[in-house]
Design an enzyme around this catalytic site. Structure first.
Site, PDB file in Angstrom:
ATOM      1  N   GLU A 111       0.827  -1.212   0.000  1.00  0.00           N
ATOM      2  CA  GLU A 111       0.000   0.000   0.000  1.00  0.00           C
ATOM      3  C   GLU A 111       0.861   1.262   0.000  1.00  0.00           C
ATOM      4  O   GLU A 111       0.490   2.272  -0.606  1.00  0.00           O
ATOM      5  CB  GLU A 111      -0.944  -0.026   1.202  1.00  0.00           C
ATOM      6  CG  GLU A 111      -2.026  -1.094   1.049  1.00  0.00           C
ATOM      7  CD  GLU A 111      -2.950  -1.176   2.234  1.00  0.00           C
ATOM      8  OE1 GLU A 111      -4.167  -0.985   2.059  1.00  0.00           O
ATOM      9  OE2 GLU A 111      -2.453  -1.432   3.356  1.00  0.00           O
ATOM     10  N   GLU A 131      -4.090  -9.403   3.554  1.00  0.00           N
ATOM     11  CA  GLU A 131      -4.725  -8.998   4.810  1.00  0.00           C
ATOM     12  C   GLU A 131      -5.894  -9.883   5.221  1.00  0.00           C
ATOM     13  O   GLU A 131      -6.072 -10.185   6.411  1.00  0.00           O
ATOM     14  CB  GLU A 131      -5.192  -7.536   4.709  1.00  0.00           C
ATOM     15  CG  GLU A 131      -4.093  -6.501   4.879  1.00  0.00           C
ATOM     16  CD  GLU A 131      -3.394  -6.140   3.578  1.00  0.00           C
ATOM     17  OE1 GLU A 131      -2.702  -5.107   3.545  1.00  0.00           O
ATOM     18  OE2 GLU A 131      -3.529  -6.905   2.590  1.00  0.00           O
TER      19      GLU A 131
END
Length: 252
Positions: A111, A131
């Site tokens: 990210e 995640e």
């Protein structure tokens, strides 16, 4: 700049800053300390704009958020947007950000790379967002930036089905724009910074801001930016130099 414990800073070039995530023993896992130190870097670059190069130590960009810290976070921490606020700030820096990705860029590490304007990679790069396998979501930008970068079908493969992209795959979908051997990665990042640095810094800042502006802000925002640049000394100097070079060429 301040002394850092989780970052290594290279300030050799006046027009750029090279920040290396420097927790190689933990594969550069992103801790609260690293977040705080990156905020300090952003403050410096907001005050004195320069190109930012981000890389990682030890053959890894960043393996994600530190799981030990992440496990202890609760709802209030999520609502505080610890990583997401930082990555929004990185993306909004006045001048371009280059992520130089070697090895793993996973979870929060990916990210952070998505928040950059350019992503370069080594042949060993691996990029993904696992995640959901840890019972959380990719809440620091992947859920919306990744679809913008590679399209919704592939973003769903990465976010929902755990697909990890290798360097060749990332290049094919333009998530990264260059792939190099490991020893050539940082020189390539500096070569890109050289090309960026040849342009007028104020024009670069306006262009980056205009590309981030909402659709309904155009064309007014473009015209207002151009109005400022039309009066700038750099515009007159650069265009005069261009015309003089063209005149010299026609005389030969």
């Amino acid at each position: 700049m301040a002394a850092y414990t989780s970052l290594a800073v290279d300030t050799d070039a006046a027009d750029r800053l090279h920040i290396r995530l420097n927790r190689p023993d933990s594969k550069n896992a992103i801790t609260q300390t690293m977040v705080d130190e990156l905020h300090a870097v952003c403050a410096e670059l907001e005050e004195r704009p320069r190109v930012l190069i981000l890389s990682g130590a030890g053959g890894v960009f960043a393996s994600g958020a530190d799981i030990g810290e992440l496990r202890e976070r609760r709802s209030g921490d999520a609502l505080a947007g610890i990583n997401s606020a930082l990555f929004v700030r990185v993306a909004a820096l006045p001048l371009p950000v280059i992520a130089a990705i070697d090895g793993w860029a996973l979870g929060g590490g990916a990210e952070l790379a998505y928040a950059a304007d350019f992503r370069l990679a080594t042949t060993s790069a691996r990029i993904g967002n696992p995640e959901v396998s840890l019972g959380i979501v990719a809440a620091a930008g992947a859920s919306w930036r990744l679809a913008e970068l590679v399209g919704e079908p592939l973003a769903k493969e990465i976010l929902l089905a755990g697909r990890i992209l290798n360097a060749e795959e990332a290049l094919a979908v333009r998530l990264v724009t260059e792939v190099h051997d490991a020893d050539a990665l940082i020189p390539a990042a500096h070569a890109l910074a050289d090309r960026i640095g040849a342009a007028d810094p104020l024009a670069l800042q306006f262009t980056k801001a205009l590309m981030r502006a909402p659709r309904d802000a155009h064309p007014l925002a473009d015209n207002e930016a151009q109005a400022v640049l039309f009066e700038s000394e750099q515009k007159f100097a650069r265009m005069t130099a261009f015309l003089e070079r063209r005149t010299e060429r026609t005389k030969r």
